[in-house]
Design a protein around this motif. Structure first.
Motif, PDB file in Angstrom:
ATOM      1  N   CYS A   1       2.025  51.214 -69.286  1.00 11.77           N
ATOM      2  CA  CYS A   1       0.602  51.539 -69.449  1.00 11.77           C
ATOM      3  C   CYS A   1      -0.134  51.355 -68.125  1.00 11.77           C
ATOM      4  N   ILE A   2      -1.261  52.026 -67.994  1.00  5.58           N
ATOM      5  CA  ILE A   2      -2.163  51.810 -66.866  1.00  5.58           C
ATOM      6  C   ILE A   2      -3.161  50.744 -67.292  1.00  5.58           C
ATOM      7  N   VAL A   3      -3.061  49.583 -66.703  1.00  9.09           N
ATOM      8  CA  VAL A   3      -3.922  48.455 -67.072  1.00  9.09           C
ATOM      9  C   VAL A   3      -5.076  48.359 -66.088  1.00  9.09           C
ATOM     10  N   VAL A   4      -6.292  48.370 -66.612  1.00  7.28           N
ATOM     11  CA  VAL A   4      -7.489  48.223 -65.783  1.00  7.28           C
ATOM     12  C   VAL A   4      -8.216  46.970 -66.248  1.00  7.28           C
ATOM     13  N   ASN A   5      -8.252  45.952 -65.397  1.00  7.32           N
ATOM     14  CA  ASN A   5      -8.943  44.708 -65.734  1.00  7.32           C
ATOM     15  C   ASN A   5     -10.435  44.856 -65.462  1.00  7.32           C
ATOM     16  N   THR A   6     -11.230  44.683 -66.490  1.00  8.73           N
ATOM     17  CA  THR A   6     -12.679  44.830 -66.358  1.00  8.73           C
ATOM     18  C   THR A   6     -13.363  43.490 -66.619  1.00  8.73           C
ATOM     19  N   GLU A   7     -14.579  43.381 -66.146  1.00 15.07           N
ATOM     20  CA  GLU A   7     -15.348  42.157 -66.361  1.00 15.07           C
ATOM     21  C   GLU A   7     -15.980  42.164 -67.751  1.00 15.07           C
ATOM     22  N   GLU A   8     -16.298  40.991 -68.230  1.00 12.30           N
ATOM     23  CA  GLU A   8     -16.933  40.872 -69.545  1.00 12.30           C
ATOM     24  C   GLU A   8     -18.325  41.497 -69.499  1.00 12.30           C
ATOM     25  N   ASN A   9     -18.650  42.267 -70.537  1.00 15.30           N
ATOM     26  CA  ASN A   9     -19.951  42.924 -70.606  1.00 15.30           C
ATOM     27  C   ASN A   9     -21.052  41.894 -70.888  1.00 15.30           C
ATOM     28  N   VAL A  10     -22.112  41.927 -70.090  1.00 14.72           N
ATOM     29  CA  VAL A  10     -23.241  41.017 -70.295  1.00 14.72           C
ATOM     30  C   VAL A  10     -24.512  41.770 -70.686  1.00 14.72           C
ATOM     31  N   ARG A  11     -24.429  43.098 -70.686  1.00 11.44           N
ATOM     32  CA  ARG A  11     -25.597  43.909 -71.061  1.00 11.44           C
ATOM     33  C   ARG A  11     -25.666  44.051 -72.578  1.00 11.44           C
ATOM     34  N   ARG A  12     -26.860  43.836 -73.133  1.00 10.88           N
ATOM     35  CA  ARG A  12     -27.055  43.901 -74.572  1.00 10.88           C
ATOM     36  C   ARG A  12     -27.493  45.285 -75.055  1.00 10.88           C
ATOM     37  N   ASP A  13     -27.783  46.193 -74.119  1.00  8.11           N
ATOM     38  CA  ASP A  13     -28.223  47.536 -74.513  1.00  8.11           C
ATOM     39  C   ASP A  13     -27.054  48.476 -74.783  1.00  8.11           C
ATOM     40  N   ILE A  14     -25.817  48.025 -74.526  1.00  4.87           N
ATOM     41  CA  ILE A  14     -24.638  48.853 -74.762  1.00  4.87           C
ATOM     42  C   ILE A  14     -24.148  48.617 -76.186  1.00  4.87           C
ATOM     43  N   PRO A  15     -24.051  49.661 -77.010  1.00  2.71           N
ATOM     44  CA  PRO A  15     -23.627  49.481 -78.407  1.00  2.71           C
ATOM     45  C   PRO A  15     -22.160  49.048 -78.494  1.00  2.71           C
ATOM     46  N   VAL A  16     -21.859  48.240 -79.509  1.00  2.00           N
ATOM     47  CA  VAL A  16     -20.492  47.776 -79.718  1.00  2.00           C
ATOM     48  C   VAL A  16     -19.623  48.912 -80.243  1.00  2.00           C
ATOM     49  N   ALA A  17     -20.135  49.641 -81.212  1.00  2.00           N
ATOM     50  CA  ALA A  17     -19.407  50.777 -81.792  1.00  2.00           C
ATOM     51  C   ALA A  17     -19.936  52.084 -81.208  1.00  2.00           C
ATOM     52  N   PHE A  18     -19.036  53.037 -80.988  1.00  2.00           N
ATOM     53  CA  PHE A  18     -19.423  54.343 -80.446  1.00  2.00           C
ATOM     54  C   PHE A  18     -20.033  55.177 -81.561  1.00  2.00           C
ATOM     55  N   GLU A  19     -21.267  55.647 -81.356  1.00  2.00           N
ATOM     56  CA  GLU A  19     -21.969  56.395 -82.400  1.00  2.00           C
ATOM     57  C   GLU A  19     -21.316  57.756 -82.630  1.00  2.00           C
ATOM     58  N   LYS A  20     -21.273  58.163 -83.900  1.00  2.00           N
ATOM     59  CA  LYS A  20     -20.621  59.420 -84.274  1.00  2.00           C
ATOM     60  C   LYS A  20     -21.319  60.620 -83.642  1.00  2.00           C
ATOM     61  N   ASP A  21     -22.655  60.571 -83.588  1.00  2.00           N
ATOM     62  CA  ASP A  21     -23.404  61.686 -82.998  1.00  2.00           C
ATOM     63  C   ASP A  21     -23.075  61.851 -81.521  1.00  2.00           C
ATOM     64  N   LYS A  22     -22.878  60.743 -80.845  1.00  2.00           N
ATOM     65  CA  LYS A  22     -22.501  60.799 -79.429  1.00  2.00           C
ATOM     66  C   LYS A  22     -21.100  61.369 -79.254  1.00  2.00           C
ATOM     67  N   ALA A  23     -20.228  61.022 -80.194  1.00  2.00           N
ATOM     68  CA  ALA A  23     -18.867  61.542 -80.128  1.00  2.00           C
ATOM     69  C   ALA A  23     -18.848  63.053 -80.334  1.00  2.00           C
ATOM     70  N   LEU A  24     -19.740  63.557 -81.165  1.00  2.00           N
ATOM     71  CA  LEU A  24     -19.801  64.996 -81.427  1.00  2.00           C
ATOM     72  C   LEU A  24     -20.195  65.783 -80.182  1.00  2.00           C
TER      73      LEU A  24
END
Length: 326
Positions: A4-27
């Motif tokens: 796999c391609i592993v990308v280590n990211t930092e922990e998210n500290v922003r509260r304006d980013i939704p936890v679940a991806f909205e269905k309308d955005k996915a469309l």
């Protein structure tokens, strides 16, 4: 995880980013995926033949073959030149991370000890206790390892165990073929230290820049009349070096603006700092430092001749000499 391609990211500290991806955005992605399918499905009217991409070219940028195997198909299939540039930059970064991780591990230190012993004396057999003594040099007491521990590690290298000396000490048979490949893999330098004897990851190279040069001034007394004193020699030599530096920077600016950046932009859509440095080294020479290229790029950006379409990428502006629209 090696598949796999592993990308280590930092922990998210922003509260304006939704936890679940909205269905309308996915469309919103649906039409893009459908258009991709239409353009890449043979037999359809809008089918566009993919540009051929030779994965072998990645060997000039990336030293780790496993990273090439992981990223190569993605880069070859990516329909966007900008996307290819981003993937290539990530691949180079991961290749260098793997190199640094390898060079800081126990296996690398054992190989360094073997290399050092081989430089001291050429022999067919080496006592494990002697190798352990070299391995434990310059290490804290709590960091040292026993010959028994080292013997187990050496067997994993495929080295055959044997006995040596009057006391029949545990030893290993030297296998030049097996060990020479490992030495090259870990970039062992002639002094037995871990280095980068041959590095293809451009971001890993370290070369001196013009401002690091130490001037060796001729001896002379401070005098008057027609002869130059020591202070005059310093001023004259410094002035000459400064003039040369300005000439080199001016030449590098023209090279990036008129040749290197336009070529990379045509091939990948944009250029990264490592790719700019790589191409400049091919034209000027490998003594060119990446720090100097970075300074020139920042200067061109301040002058408005290039810009950042995305972080870490550069493109020509319309107002630049090489970016004018005909």
């Amino acid at each position: 995880m090696d598949r796999c391609i592993v990308v280590n990211t930092e922990e998210n500290v922003r509260r304006d980013i939704p936890v679940a991806f909205e269905k309308d955005k996915a469309l919103e992605l649906k039409p893009y995926l459908e258009m991709y399918g239409i353009r890449h499905e043979k037999g359809l009217p809008l089918y566009q033949k993919e540009e051929p991409y030779n994965i072998e070219e990645l060997k000039a940028e990336i030293s780790n073959y496993r990273v090439i195997e992981l990223f190569g198909p993605l880069i070859a299939k990516c329909p966007s030149k900008t996307g290819r540039a981003h993937l290539l930059e990530l691949a180079v970064e991961q290749s260098q991370d793997r190199k640094e991780e390898n060079n800081s591990g126990e296996e690398a230190r054992i190989l360094a000890a073997l290399y050092k012993i081989r430089e001291i004396e050429k022999a067919e057999r080496y006592a494990v206790s002697t190798i352990a003594k070299v391995f434990n040099e310059d290490r804290e007491k709590w960091e040292t390892k026993s010959p028994e521990w080292l013997g187990k590690k050496l067997r994993k290298f495929g080295l055959k165990p044997c006995r040596v000396g009057e006391r029949s000490l545990h030893a290993i048979l030297w296998d030049e073929k097996k060990l020479s490949r490992r030495f090259v893999r870990y970039g062992l330098s002639p002094n037995g230290s871990l280095g980068t004897s041959y590095v293809t990851d451009r971001t890993a190279r370290t070369v001196s820049s013009p401002q690091d040069v130490t001037l060796d001034l001729p001896n002379g007394s401070v005098g008057s009349g027609g002869s130059l004193g020591k202070a005059d020699r310093v001023t004259e030599t410094t002035s000459l070096e400064t003039s040369r530096a300005f000439t080199e920077i001016s030449r590098l600016k023209d090279l990036i603006l008129q040749r290197v950046l336009p070529d990379l932009q045509d091939r990948f859509g944009s250029a990264t700092l490592p790719s700019l440095w790589t191409e400049c080294c091919k034209l000027i020479g490998e003594s060119l430092s990446i720090e100097l290229v970075e300074k020139v790029v920042k200067s061109l950006e301040r002058e408005g001749l290039i810009f950042n379409p995305s972080p870490g990428c550069y493109k020509l502006t319309v107002s630049s000499p090489a970016g004018e629209v005909p």
